[in-house]
Design an enzyme around this catalytic site. Structure first.
Site, PDB file in Angstrom:
ATOM      1  N   GLY A  48       0.834  -1.194   0.000  1.00  0.00           N
ATOM      2  CA  GLY A  48       0.000   0.000   0.000  1.00  0.00           C
ATOM      3  C   GLY A  48       0.870   1.246   0.000  1.00  0.00           C
ATOM      4  O   GLY A  48       0.643   2.182   0.771  1.00  0.00           O
ATOM      5  N   HIS A  49       1.886   1.215  -0.847  1.00  0.00           N
ATOM      6  CA  HIS A  49       2.761   2.368  -0.981  1.00  0.00           C
ATOM      7  C   HIS A  49       3.601   2.213  -2.251  1.00  0.00           C
ATOM      8  O   HIS A  49       3.647   1.133  -2.850  1.00  0.00           O
ATOM      9  CB  HIS A  49       3.686   2.511   0.243  1.00  0.00           C
ATOM     10  CG  HIS A  49       4.594   1.361   0.471  1.00  0.00           C
ATOM     11  ND1 HIS A  49       4.366   0.399   1.425  1.00  0.00           N
ATOM     12  CD2 HIS A  49       5.725   0.994  -0.154  1.00  0.00           C
ATOM     13  CE1 HIS A  49       5.323  -0.489   1.373  1.00  0.00           C
ATOM     14  NE2 HIS A  49       6.152  -0.168   0.417  1.00  0.00           N
ATOM     15  N   ALA A  50       4.274   3.309  -2.619  1.00  0.00           N
ATOM     16  CA  ALA A  50       5.306   3.272  -3.662  1.00  0.00           C
ATOM     17  C   ALA A  50       6.587   3.805  -3.029  1.00  0.00           C
ATOM     18  O   ALA A  50       6.558   4.354  -1.920  1.00  0.00           O
ATOM     19  CB  ALA A  50       4.901   4.145  -4.845  1.00  0.00           C
ATOM     20  N   ARG A  95       2.514  -0.719  -4.909  1.00  0.00           N
ATOM     21  CA  ARG A  95       2.428  -2.164  -4.716  1.00  0.00           C
ATOM     22  C   ARG A  95       1.573  -2.501  -3.511  1.00  0.00           C
ATOM     23  O   ARG A  95       1.622  -1.815  -2.482  1.00  0.00           O
ATOM     24  CB  ARG A  95       3.799  -2.823  -4.593  1.00  0.00           C
ATOM     25  CG  ARG A  95       4.520  -2.791  -3.260  1.00  0.00           C
ATOM     26  CD  ARG A  95       5.130  -1.479  -2.940  1.00  0.00           C
ATOM     27  NE  ARG A  95       5.963  -0.926  -3.990  1.00  0.00           N
ATOM     28  CZ  ARG A  95       7.239  -1.273  -4.177  1.00  0.00           C
ATOM     29  NH1 ARG A  95       7.807  -2.128  -3.368  1.00  0.00           N
ATOM     30  NH2 ARG A  95       7.941  -0.690  -5.117  1.00  0.00           N
TER      31      ARG A  95
END
Ligand code: TYD
Length: 134
Positions: A48-50, A95
């Site tokens: 839940g981040h890049a 992702r």
């Protein structure tokens, strides 16, 4: 450019089991850090981040999970299982890790030391930052 890359582990299988090897020169980066993900409860997800700069290599040691990727142009789901190729994710890719099988162990190599400043944890902010690059 593809949203992810795959690199083969070389496996040596005999009556004593399986040994799998990865020469680091085959990676598109030089690892500086290793971390592991395990004991993920049923129905939990991670990621839940890049990342702004970080590249990573995901190796599924046991079990399996779905890696859901989005670079603002391409959305792709990669199902990783034990014994599969190494999956390389570069920077600027959102992702999420879902659908972990019981007993999954994921090993991750990264090309920078940990830095919270390298994370983009807000999807709208990520999409805006990607949009401003195009
Ligand atoms: P995070 O990257 O958010 O986990 P995931 O992407 O799997 O959901 O990291 C969870 C916590 O662990 C967060 O507090 C940061 C910390 N952490 C480190 O201290 N070092 C590391 O190498 C990593 C990957 C995370």
């Amino acid at each position: 450019m593809a949203i992810f890359e795959s690199i083969k582990l070389e496996s040596f299988i005999d009556g004593r089991g399986t040994l799998s090897a990865l020469e680091f020169y085959k990676l598109p980066f030089t690892p500086k850090r290793l971390y592991c993900i395990s004991e993920v409860p049923n129905n939990e997800s991670r990621g839940g981040h890049a990342h702004k700069e970080l590249s990573q290599a995901f190796i599924c040691l046991t079990g399996g999970f779905d890696l859901i990727l989005d670079n603002g142009q391409i959305q792709e789901t990669v199902t990783l299982q034990a014994g599969d190729d190494v999956t390389i994710i570069g920077p600027r890719v959102w992702r999420e890790l879902h659908n972990f099988k019981d007993g999954s162990h994921i090993l991750v190599l990264a090309d920078h030391e940990f830095s919270e400043d390298d994370y983009i944890r807000d999807k709208d902010a990520f999409l805006k930052s990607i949009g401003s690059e195009n």
